[in-house]
Design a protein around this motif. Structure first.
Motif, short mmCIF file in Angstrom:
data_model
loop_
_atom_site.label_atom_id
_atom_site.label_comp_id
_atom_site.label_asym_id
_atom_site.label_seq_id
_atom_site.Cartn_x
_atom_site.Cartn_y
_atom_site.Cartn_z
N LEU A 47 45.59 85.98 -88.86
CA LEU A 47 46.85 86.26 -89.55
C LEU A 47 47.72 87.32 -88.87
O LEU A 47 48.95 87.12 -88.78
CB LEU A 47 46.57 86.64 -91.01
CG LEU A 47 47.77 86.69 -91.94
CD1 LEU A 47 48.49 85.36 -91.95
CD2 LEU A 47 47.31 87.05 -93.34
N TRP A 78 41.85 79.72 -94.82
CA TRP A 78 41.91 80.49 -96.07
C TRP A 78 41.43 79.64 -97.25
O TRP A 78 40.77 80.14 -98.16
CB TRP A 78 43.34 80.97 -96.32
CG TRP A 78 43.43 81.88 -97.48
CD1 TRP A 78 43.74 81.55 -98.77
CD2 TRP A 78 43.16 83.28 -97.50
NE1 TRP A 78 43.70 82.66 -99.56
CE2 TRP A 78 43.34 83.73 -98.81
CE3 TRP A 78 42.77 84.19 -96.52
CZ2 TRP A 78 43.15 85.07 -99.16
CZ3 TRP A 78 42.61 85.51 -96.87
CH2 TRP A 78 42.78 85.92 -98.17
N SER A 79 41.73 78.35 -97.22
CA SER A 79 41.36 77.48 -98.34
C SER A 79 39.87 77.15 -98.37
O SER A 79 39.39 76.57 -99.34
CB SER A 79 42.16 76.18 -98.28
OG SER A 79 41.75 75.40 -97.18
N VAL A 118 45.42 79.02 -90.26
CA VAL A 118 45.27 80.09 -91.26
C VAL A 118 45.20 79.50 -92.67
O VAL A 118 44.33 79.87 -93.46
CB VAL A 118 46.42 81.11 -91.16
CG1 VAL A 118 46.46 82.04 -92.36
CG2 VAL A 118 46.28 81.93 -89.89
N ARG A 121 37.47 81.48 -93.76
CA ARG A 121 38.26 82.55 -94.38
C ARG A 121 38.30 83.77 -93.45
O ARG A 121 39.35 84.37 -93.26
CB ARG A 121 37.66 82.91 -95.73
CG ARG A 121 38.27 84.12 -96.43
CD ARG A 121 39.64 83.89 -97.03
NE ARG A 121 39.74 82.87 -98.03
CZ ARG A 121 39.71 83.07 -99.34
NH1 ARG A 121 39.55 84.28 -99.83
NH2 ARG A 121 39.85 82.06 -100.17
N ALA A 148 40.63 83.07 -90.62
CA ALA A 148 42.03 83.10 -91.06
C ALA A 148 42.53 84.53 -91.20
O ALA A 148 43.65 84.86 -90.80
CB ALA A 148 42.17 82.36 -92.39
N VAL A 149 41.69 85.40 -91.75
CA VAL A 149 42.08 86.80 -91.92
C VAL A 149 42.29 87.46 -90.56
O VAL A 149 43.22 88.25 -90.37
CB VAL A 149 41.02 87.56 -92.75
CG1 VAL A 149 41.23 89.06 -92.70
CG2 VAL A 149 41.05 87.06 -94.19
#
Length: 124
Positions: free
Chosen positions: A80, A64-65, A60, A73, A76-77
């Protein structure tokens, strides 16, 4: 000529999280079905749980980075929300029907994160 440092691809981290989760679920199901006796190495299930949580957290953070509007991204979303059932598992007891149900509640998010991390939308 200045070379920009390339960011690492997040897909292997999502694959590691999914693999740790799948192995942990397989071990838990095998123990529940009495196919495997882990009484002498009960720590293995706990170690796989910690590996699942750690690799999911790293996936994640790395995804995200990657920046907005990237596959990392988006993955990751989507991954989560798996943190909620993974965090709840130790507090709900291990010898009830809730344990496998809560553990399986993370599966859709882990699979979706893996699929989206492998998306070619932002690859060059």
């Amino acid at each position: 000529m200045v070379h920009r440092r390339e960011r690492a691809n997040a897909a292997p981290l999502f694959a590691a999280a999914a693999t740790a989760y799948a192995v942990n679920c397989a071990l838990g199901a095998s123990v529940a079905a009495r196919l495997i006796d882990t009484s002498r190495f009960r720590w293995l299930h706990h170690a796989l749980y910690i590996a699942t949580c750690a690799t999911s957290a790293v996936a994640v953070a790395t995804g995200w980075s990657r920046g907005p509007r990237t596959a990392g991204r988006r993955a990751a979303v989507v991954l989560l929300p798996a943190a909620a059932p993974l965090a709840a598992i130790p507090y709900l007891g291990t010898h009830s029907r809730r344990h496998p149900l809560v553990a399986l509640a993370a599966a859709p998010f882990i699979v979706a994160g893996l699929v989206l991390s492998r998306s070619t939308a932002d690859r060059k």
